[in-house]
Design a protein around this motif. Structure first.
Motif, mmCIF file in Angstrom:
data_model
loop_
_atom_site.group_PDB
_atom_site.id
_atom_site.type_symbol
_atom_site.label_atom_id
_atom_site.label_comp_id
_atom_site.label_asym_id
_atom_site.label_seq_id
_atom_site.Cartn_x
_atom_site.Cartn_y
_atom_site.Cartn_z
ATOM 1 N N GLU A 152 0.810 -1.233 0.000
ATOM 2 C CA GLU A 152 0.000 0.000 0.000
ATOM 3 C C GLU A 152 0.838 1.276 0.000
ATOM 4 N N LEU A 153 1.840 1.356 0.861
ATOM 5 C CA LEU A 153 2.642 2.585 0.922
ATOM 6 C C LEU A 153 3.484 2.748 -0.338
ATOM 7 N N GLY A 154 3.961 1.631 -0.870
ATOM 8 C CA GLY A 154 4.691 1.695 -2.133
ATOM 9 C C GLY A 154 3.801 2.134 -3.287
ATOM 10 N N ILE A 155 2.532 1.720 -3.264
ATOM 11 C CA ILE A 155 1.585 2.150 -4.299
ATOM 12 C C ILE A 155 1.400 3.663 -4.242
ATOM 13 N N ASP A 156 1.305 4.215 -3.044
ATOM 14 C CA ASP A 156 1.199 5.677 -2.909
ATOM 15 C C ASP A 156 2.382 6.359 -3.593
ATOM 16 N N ASP A 157 3.587 5.842 -3.322
ATOM 17 C CA ASP A 157 4.792 6.430 -3.924
ATOM 18 C C ASP A 157 4.757 6.281 -5.445
ATOM 19 N N PHE A 158 4.376 5.110 -5.916
ATOM 20 C CA PHE A 158 4.344 4.859 -7.354
ATOM 21 C C PHE A 158 3.371 5.796 -8.049
ATOM 22 N N CYS A 159 2.200 5.967 -7.496
ATOM 23 C CA CYS A 159 1.196 6.827 -8.132
ATOM 24 C C CYS A 159 1.695 8.258 -8.258
ATOM 25 N N ARG A 160 2.374 8.751 -7.214
ATOM 26 C CA ARG A 160 2.948 10.099 -7.305
ATOM 27 C C ARG A 160 4.030 10.155 -8.382
ATOM 28 N N TRP A 161 4.889 9.112 -8.378
ATOM 29 C CA TRP A 161 5.985 9.076 -9.360
ATOM 30 C C TRP A 161 5.437 9.012 -10.777
ATOM 31 N N PHE A 162 4.447 8.208 -11.013
ATOM 32 C CA PHE A 162 3.938 8.015 -12.369
ATOM 33 C C PHE A 162 3.236 9.266 -12.877
ATOM 34 N N THR A 163 2.442 9.897 -12.046
ATOM 35 C CA THR A 163 1.689 11.081 -12.490
ATOM 36 C C THR A 163 2.564 12.331 -12.545
ATOM 37 N N ASP A 164 3.724 12.291 -11.846
ATOM 38 C CA ASP A 164 4.625 13.451 -11.847
ATOM 39 C C ASP A 164 5.649 13.424 -12.980
ATOM 40 N N LYS A 211 12.629 6.446 -4.777
ATOM 41 C CA LYS A 211 11.679 6.949 -3.778
ATOM 42 C C LYS A 211 10.476 6.021 -3.581
ATOM 43 N N ILE A 212 10.347 4.998 -4.430
ATOM 44 C CA ILE A 212 9.191 4.099 -4.329
ATOM 45 C C ILE A 212 9.538 2.981 -3.353
ATOM 46 N N ARG A 213 8.956 3.053 -2.175
ATOM 47 C CA ARG A 213 9.284 2.095 -1.119
ATOM 48 C C ARG A 213 8.861 0.664 -1.481
ATOM 49 N N GLY A 214 9.769 -0.272 -1.219
ATOM 50 C CA GLY A 214 9.476 -1.677 -1.461
ATOM 51 C C GLY A 214 9.506 -2.086 -2.915
ATOM 52 N N ALA A 215 9.942 -1.186 -3.795
ATOM 53 C CA ALA A 215 9.955 -1.484 -5.232
ATOM 54 C C ALA A 215 11.293 -2.070 -5.656
ATOM 55 N N SER A 216 11.234 -2.961 -6.636
ATOM 56 C CA SER A 216 12.423 -3.462 -7.313
ATOM 57 C C SER A 216 12.309 -3.101 -8.782
ATOM 58 N N TYR A 217 13.444 -2.785 -9.410
ATOM 59 C CA TYR A 217 13.427 -2.387 -10.814
ATOM 60 C C TYR A 217 14.828 -2.566 -11.385
ATOM 61 N N ILE A 218 14.937 -2.499 -12.697
ATOM 62 C CA ILE A 218 16.224 -2.593 -13.375
ATOM 63 C C ILE A 218 16.664 -1.191 -13.762
ATOM 64 N N VAL A 226 19.706 -4.827 -11.140
ATOM 65 C CA VAL A 226 18.463 -4.873 -10.378
ATOM 66 C C VAL A 226 18.649 -4.131 -9.060
ATOM 67 N N GLN A 227 17.751 -3.204 -8.800
ATOM 68 C CA GLN A 227 17.775 -2.434 -7.573
ATOM 69 C C GLN A 227 16.572 -2.812 -6.715
ATOM 70 N N HIS A 228 16.809 -2.997 -5.419
ATOM 71 C CA HIS A 228 15.747 -3.324 -4.482
ATOM 72 C C HIS A 228 15.647 -2.211 -3.446
ATOM 73 N N ASN A 229 14.632 -1.389 -3.549
ATOM 74 C CA ASN A 229 14.454 -0.316 -2.586
ATOM 75 C C ASN A 229 14.060 -0.867 -1.221
ATOM 76 N N LYS A 230 14.391 -0.136 -0.203
ATOM 77 C CA LYS A 230 14.029 -0.534 1.155
ATOM 78 C C LYS A 230 12.509 -0.619 1.297
ATOM 79 N N LYS A 231 12.074 -1.652 1.978
ATOM 80 C CA LYS A 231 10.636 -1.815 2.174
ATOM 81 C C LYS A 231 10.109 -0.781 3.165
ATOM 82 N N PRO A 232 8.850 -0.385 2.996
ATOM 83 C CA PRO A 232 8.265 0.550 3.958
ATOM 84 C C PRO A 232 7.988 -0.137 5.282
ATOM 85 N N ARG A 233 7.638 0.639 6.278
ATOM 86 C CA ARG A 233 7.218 0.064 7.546
ATOM 87 C C ARG A 233 6.002 -0.824 7.325
#
Length: 510
Positions: A116-128, A137-144, A150-157
């Protein structure tokens, strides 16, 4: 408005509770959401999902939620979406475990664990504007990243107080495919009272969920009242893996139901070492009509090796105590562990015979599957040669119950396996190898379990004895000609009718 198609691509028979919160989160972030959950009533293959659902909506983002089952086809859908120009995100049990694998097979971003918290970050990132330097800045996300790493962002609380999530959101879901014979909707009566499980059974894959987040009694009851008012539901399933982790909270919940004279009944599941006589009495007085125990085994060696934390004696005592209190039970027992012998199964059989008069039904399946991220997988995949089995074509039908996962269950299972006990993974030596006496002992156990299941399903003694006799005949035929029934029946019946007559937690007449 940003459009997202949220897809549950592999067939499921009940509304996937976790996905409803994902849907809700994207809506709260202002996304235009379209949902497709694959079911047997409205089954679509991956090409049809791509063409009929995704392309017709033409979203900005495609979100896929999936487990390990049929992963090669799911990955093919991911690649089709990416090749079609869609931004692809993935979440769920398997992407959380194998984020890099999912990324290498078509996902642009993977959400690991609670999203859920990562989705909040993603939505801001995508629309911005989707600045790739800001993916960090997207918590809990992994990407290339741009260099192919491959980068693994720190998971949110973790969300330890789940009141903030509120109720399930089913407003975007087509409920008709989940509606069964008596008119109820499978999964609509589910109440999520908490998230996670602090126990570490070696056959269970939930390393992201060891921390247990709870929901307040006020919030739980409010959802029950709302679902009663909107859908007329009076009987609920408390979906927590271990409902009674905090006994004081359950006492409070039951007291509230009694004091407010709410006309609700409910069922729940827990471990046999997480109840006592006082709590069970309170739960019964508070409206509980049935309890599910994950006993798993009545053999001390198996209980120790799978880290259950209690003995066979404990299991006997708790189940007998529950039965004497007049509380019907659904009991889960497992087979097919690589160390097991006939003696292990015989211990289960003795347990079944001792407690069966108190048990409503035993689990119709239970052969262990060595899912990734489990102790069983880690210890045995090299020894038995099933490393990364989910990436091999011959294992694509391997799900919790084989016949419930495929379009034509009659082609991959026998009448015995569908109606008495699904011993497929043992009988077919899917992961581990077993000798004939062990397989026969499991089938013997299956006859006991199957009889209880048939009696739970049908009121007519004639029908019960007929079904049981057919089941015994089916198993005998399988021992002599293992493929014959599947070949003949599977060619004659090709539509999966099983889920149209079965409900969650109980049975209805065909």
């Amino acid at each position: 408005m940003t459009k997202i198609a949220i897809i549950f691509p592999t067939p499921i028979a009940t509304i996937p509770t976790g996905l409803t919160y994902v849907i809700k989160r994207f809506k709260q972030n202002g996304f235009d959401v379209r949902v497709f959950i694959n079911t047997f009533k409205k089954f679509k293959n991956m090409d049809q999902i791509k063409n009929d659902v995704i392309d017709s909506f033409n979203p900005d983002v495609v979100g896929l939620s999936y487990g390990t089952y049929n992963i090669l086809e799911v990955y093919r859908l991911q690649r089709l979406c990416k090749e079609g120009g869609y931004f692809v995100i993935a979440g769920g049990p398997h992407p959380s475990i194998g984020a890099e694998e999912s990324l290498r097979h078509g996902a642009d971003i993977v959400f690991r664990g609670e999203a859920e918290l990562g989705i909040d970050d993603f939505c801001r990132w995508f629309t911005d504007g989707q600045d790739k330097t800001m993916l960090v800045k997207i918590r809990g996300a992994s990407y290339i990243d741009s260099e192919g790493r491959v980068q693994h962002n720190k998971k949110p609380r973790r969300l330890m107080k789940t009141d903030e999530l509120g109720e399930m959101d089913v407003s975007s879901i087509d409920l008709e495919p989940f509606t069964v014979a008596d008119g109820s909707v499978k999964g609509l009566n589910v109440i999520s009272c908490g998230r996670g499980c602090p126990f570490r059974c070696s056959f269970c894959s939930h390393s992201d969920w060891y921390a247990w987040g709870k929901r307040s009694v006020d919030s739980i009851i409010a959802e029950m009242v709302h679902k009663n008012e909107e859908y007329g539901i009076t009987h609920f399933w408390m979906s927590d893996e271990t409902f009674t982790i905090h006994k004081d909270r359950i006492h409070e919940f039951c007291k509230r139901l009694r004091n407010e004279k709410l006309p609700f009944t409910w069922d729940a599941g827990t471990r046999i070492n997480c109840v006592d006589e006082s709590l069970l009495k309170t739960m019964k007085e508070g409206g509980m009509t049935k309890i599910t125990y994950g006993v798993e085994s009545a053999d001390d060696e198996t209980l120790k090796k799978v880290n259950k934390g209690y003995s066979a004696k404990d299991a006997y005592e708790t189940v007998l105590m529950t039965g004497k209190l007049g509380i019907p039970m659904y009991i889960n027992l497992m087979t097919g562990f690589p160390w097991e012998s006939v003696e292990h199964v015989e211990n289960n059989i003795r347990f079944i015979k001792t407690v069966e008069k108190y048990v409503y039904c035993f689990q119709l399946y239970g052969a262990v599957i060595p899912y990734p991220d489990t102790g069983i997988y880690d210890e045995y995949h090299d020894i038995y040669g099933f490393t990364n089995w989910w990436m091999q074509e011959e294992f694509q039908d391997a799900g919790m119950v084989i016949y419930q996962n495929v379009a034509n269950p009659y082609k991959v299972s026998t009448f015995f396996q569908r109606n008495l006990y699904d011993d497929t993974y043992v009988a077919e030596d899917y992961f581990f190898k077993f000798d004939k006496p062990y397989k026969q002992a499991v089938a013997k156990m299956g006859f006991l379990i199957g009889w209880k299941a048939i009696c739970a399903q049908y009121n007519s003694p004639v029908k019960c004895y007929f079904k049981y006799a057919v089941g015994r005949g089916s198993q005998l035929l399988y021992e002599i000609f293992p493929r014959l029934e599947k070949r003949i029946v599977g060619s004659l019946i090709k539509t999966n009718k099983i889920h149209e007559v079965r409900l969650t937690g109980k049975f209805v007449e065909e």
